[in-house]
Motif scaffolding. Structure first.
Motif, mmCIF file in Angstrom:
data_model
loop_
_atom_site.group_PDB
_atom_site.id
_atom_site.type_symbol
_atom_site.label_atom_id
_atom_site.label_comp_id
_atom_site.label_asym_id
_atom_site.label_seq_id
_atom_site.Cartn_x
_atom_site.Cartn_y
_atom_site.Cartn_z
ATOM 1 N N TYR A 136 6.110 -1.983 -2.854
ATOM 2 C CA TYR A 136 4.994 -0.697 -3.029
ATOM 3 C C TYR A 136 5.882 0.317 -3.102
ATOM 4 O O TYR A 136 7.237 0.558 -2.406
ATOM 5 C CB TYR A 136 4.198 -0.868 -2.004
ATOM 6 C CG TYR A 136 4.529 -0.391 -0.655
ATOM 7 C CD1 TYR A 136 4.565 1.184 -0.227
ATOM 8 C CD2 TYR A 136 4.928 -1.351 0.483
ATOM 9 C CE1 TYR A 136 4.937 1.319 1.104
ATOM 10 C CE2 TYR A 136 5.409 -1.056 1.507
ATOM 11 C CZ TYR A 136 5.190 0.330 2.013
ATOM 12 O OH TYR A 136 5.607 0.827 3.350
ATOM 13 N N VAL A 183 -1.294 0.838 -10.029
ATOM 14 C CA VAL A 183 -1.869 0.072 -8.934
ATOM 15 C C VAL A 183 -1.385 0.572 -7.795
ATOM 16 O O VAL A 183 -0.272 0.287 -7.298
ATOM 17 C CB VAL A 183 -1.757 -1.446 -9.325
ATOM 18 C CG1 VAL A 183 -2.194 -2.117 -8.390
ATOM 19 C CG2 VAL A 183 -2.280 -1.759 -10.814
ATOM 20 N N ILE A 185 -1.493 -0.018 -4.450
ATOM 21 C CA ILE A 185 -1.827 -1.109 -3.314
ATOM 22 C C ILE A 185 -0.506 -1.117 -2.584
ATOM 23 O O ILE A 185 0.403 -1.087 -3.174
ATOM 24 C CB ILE A 185 -2.425 -2.187 -3.803
ATOM 25 C CG1 ILE A 185 -1.581 -3.104 -4.781
ATOM 26 C CG2 ILE A 185 -3.745 -2.086 -4.355
ATOM 27 C CD1 ILE A 185 -2.026 -4.568 -5.166
ATOM 28 N N ASP A 201 -4.526 -7.250 -2.118
ATOM 29 C CA ASP A 201 -5.036 -6.003 -1.962
ATOM 30 C C ASP A 201 -5.731 -5.786 -0.554
ATOM 31 O O ASP A 201 -6.979 -6.403 -0.369
ATOM 32 C CB ASP A 201 -5.984 -5.788 -3.342
ATOM 33 C CG ASP A 201 -6.494 -4.426 -3.374
ATOM 34 O OD1 ASP A 201 -6.352 -3.642 -2.540
ATOM 35 O OD2 ASP A 201 -7.284 -4.361 -4.386
ATOM 36 N N THR A 202 -5.124 -5.134 0.135
ATOM 37 C CA THR A 202 -5.499 -5.206 1.749
ATOM 38 C C THR A 202 -7.018 -5.247 1.713
ATOM 39 O O THR A 202 -7.534 -5.967 2.781
ATOM 40 C CB THR A 202 -4.744 -4.062 2.397
ATOM 41 O OG1 THR A 202 -3.451 -3.853 2.139
ATOM 42 C CG2 THR A 202 -5.069 -4.102 3.904
ATOM 43 N N HIS A 204 -9.604 -5.562 -0.011
ATOM 44 C CA HIS A 204 -10.594 -6.089 -1.002
ATOM 45 C C HIS A 204 -10.319 -7.524 -1.208
ATOM 46 O O HIS A 204 -11.337 -8.444 -1.601
ATOM 47 C CB HIS A 204 -10.438 -5.386 -2.129
ATOM 48 C CG HIS A 204 -10.643 -4.030 -2.021
ATOM 49 N ND1 HIS A 204 -11.798 -3.385 -2.087
ATOM 50 C CD2 HIS A 204 -9.396 -2.878 -1.986
ATOM 51 C CE1 HIS A 204 -11.637 -2.042 -1.887
ATOM 52 N NE2 HIS A 204 -10.213 -1.708 -1.952
ATOM 53 N N ARG A 207 -5.759 -8.922 -6.509
ATOM 54 C CA ARG A 207 -5.606 -8.515 -7.874
ATOM 55 C C ARG A 207 -4.979 -9.598 -8.613
ATOM 56 O O ARG A 207 -4.126 -10.393 -8.141
ATOM 57 C CB ARG A 207 -4.931 -7.213 -8.138
ATOM 58 C CG ARG A 207 -5.760 -6.054 -7.361
ATOM 59 C CD ARG A 207 -5.405 -4.626 -7.813
ATOM 60 N NE ARG A 207 -6.036 -3.433 -7.275
ATOM 61 C CZ ARG A 207 -6.236 -2.403 -7.572
ATOM 62 N NH1 ARG A 207 -5.890 -2.175 -8.597
ATOM 63 N NH2 ARG A 207 -6.636 -1.709 -6.802
ATOM 64 N N GLN A 246 -3.065 -5.558 -14.957
ATOM 65 C CA GLN A 246 -3.964 -6.354 -14.192
ATOM 66 C C GLN A 246 -5.212 -6.924 -15.091
ATOM 67 O O GLN A 246 -5.746 -6.397 -16.038
ATOM 68 C CB GLN A 246 -4.813 -5.602 -13.205
ATOM 69 C CG GLN A 246 -5.775 -6.453 -12.244
ATOM 70 C CD GLN A 246 -6.427 -5.429 -11.333
ATOM 71 O OE1 GLN A 246 -5.914 -4.343 -10.890
ATOM 72 N NE2 GLN A 246 -7.591 -5.907 -10.626
ATOM 73 N N THR A 249 -10.033 -9.620 -10.860
ATOM 74 C CA THR A 249 -10.258 -9.484 -9.206
ATOM 75 C C THR A 249 -10.706 -10.304 -8.871
ATOM 76 O O THR A 249 -11.321 -11.283 -9.247
ATOM 77 C CB THR A 249 -11.023 -8.160 -9.339
ATOM 78 O OG1 THR A 249 -12.217 -8.368 -9.857
ATOM 79 C CG2 THR A 249 -10.614 -6.912 -9.823
#
Length: 399
Positions: A136, A183, A185, A201-202, A204, A207, A246, A249
């Motif tokens: 990241y 993105v 994240i 994806d912390t 959710h 991805r 992406q 999801t």
């Protein structure tokens, strides 16, 4: 030279030179996980959310196969220069000086082409055996998360010791005027299975990206330029030559009353599942939950490298450990890395829990299967100046 021999020779050479192999660590007994109701945790999968936009982007930009990306790899990985002091050390590398000392970019997740395809063809995906690391990017050294990327690293003596960065993007715009955006994240965990790349994806779930759909973009723009430019034909991506859009999801839900915090993930090829765990604190944290963490296993659809439209967890655990940045599971065994305690925890229902000394700044874990040599655990460190990616013998840390 075959990769297996290369791993052993290089690993042994580095170990002797650096003094990084120590004796088999003494495992101390520890309190173990307890079982939670797995039925409380579910996933909803959508692999087609971006189909129309991604098709339009492919028509505009064209794709690059993984072997093409690696033929154009433009960074050099180097040997580990630190003495890691970790038992069972076999081999590893670090990123170039620019990435090793970059305070705005942090490596997090790790997976390999052995995850993607197993041991067949020596774990080669599109002709290359690869280590894949997720990162990241912050907006400056002290800023918020601004984007995320992956790094593809060649890991075969047949090929140059090179790696290439690929920006992760999300399609936007319309089919007539497709575009993409960053993105944003943490990308704390990553698992490669078949052609699909799953990125944590912390808040959710995950991805999904497709390694067959890497797009070629225009270089020459500034570091801040992203997406379609005013001429309608030029697409910049922070000066990256390749982006990975992406494709879908994986959204998590729970009836437990407390949503899962998807801190890291890993692939279990034996049970054909992804396991996840949470980074939490026992108390005193402001940016993370102050509660006991959980680990949950989600199975893939039968015979597929994708999840069904709806998936119920097959295993859920309450954990007694905190500040977990890494998880792995294989054949009923579990490993958890705590960056807070610098310890690696090993647990099976039959053998209980054991604790081993581990590296500082440790992040995700990936299990490396091998038909002819001992299986390995791959991991990495995020600490600026000490970004080592390394493998240890799995048997050193549990049966």
């Amino acid at each position: 030279m075959k990769l297996r021999r290369y791993l052993l020779l290089v690993g042994a050479g580095l170990a002797v030179a650096l003094g990084s192999v120590v004796g088999i660590p003494a495992a101390s007994a520890a309190a173990g996980p307890t079982t939670l109701p797995a039925s409380q945790y579910t996933l909803a999968a959508d692999y087609h959310r971006y189909d129309a936009l991604n098709s339009a982007l492919v028509a505009k930009l064209g794709t690059a196969a993984v072997h093409t990306v690696m033929d154009n790899a433009n960074h050099d990985r180097t040997g580990i220069t630190d003495s890691l002091g970790v038992a069972g050390y076999q081999t590893g590398f670090r990123f170039d000086d620019g990435d090793n000392g970059d305070c705005a970019n942090y490596p997090q997740g790790i997976t390999t082409s052995r995850d993607a395809i197993g041991t067949a063809n020596s774990g080669n995906y599109d002709g290359h055996q690869l280590v894949l690391v997720s990162w990241y990017t912050k907006d400056g050294c002290d800023g918020a998360s601004a984007r995320s990327r992956i790094t593809l690293v060649d890991w075969d003596a047949t090929y140059p010791n090179k790696y290439r960065k690929i920006l992760l993007v999300e399609a936007t715009g319309t089919a007539a005027a497709p575009n993409f955006q960053d993105v944003k994240i943490h990308a704390g965990g990553v698992s490669w299975y078949g052609d699909y790349l799953y990125v944590a994806d912390t808040g959710h779930g995950m991805r999904v990206f497709d390694m067959r759909k890497i797009l070629k973009t225009d270089t020459g723009g500034t570091a801040g330029q992203i997406g379609r430019q005013s001429d309608g034909t030029t697409y910049y991506a922070h000066n990256y030559a390749y982006v990975l859009p992406q494709v879908g999801t994986i959204t998590a839900a729970t009836t437990s009353g407390t949503p899962l915090a998807w801190s890291t993930i890993s692939l279990d090829r034996v049970s054909k599942s992804i396991v996840m765990t949470e980074y939490t604190c026992s108390s005193g944290c402001t940016d993370y939950p102050n509660r006991a963490p959980r680990a949950v296993r989600f199975p893939f659809a039968s015979g597929a490298t994708t999840f069904a439209a709806s998936t119920t967890a097959s295993q859920a655990l309450q954990l007694p450990w905190y500040k977990l940045n890494g998880v792995a599971s294989h054949n009923g065994r579990w490993w958890f890395n705590s960056s807070g305690s610098k310890q690696l925890y090993y647990w099976t229902p039959a053998d209980g829990a054991h604790t081993y000394a581990w590296v500082g700044g440790g992040e995700s874990i990936s299990y490396w299967e091998d038909d002819a040599n001992p299986d390995l655990l791959w991991s990495l460190q995020e600490t600026v100046g000490h970004r080592n990616v390394f493998a240890v013998t799995q048997a050193t840390y549990g049966a």
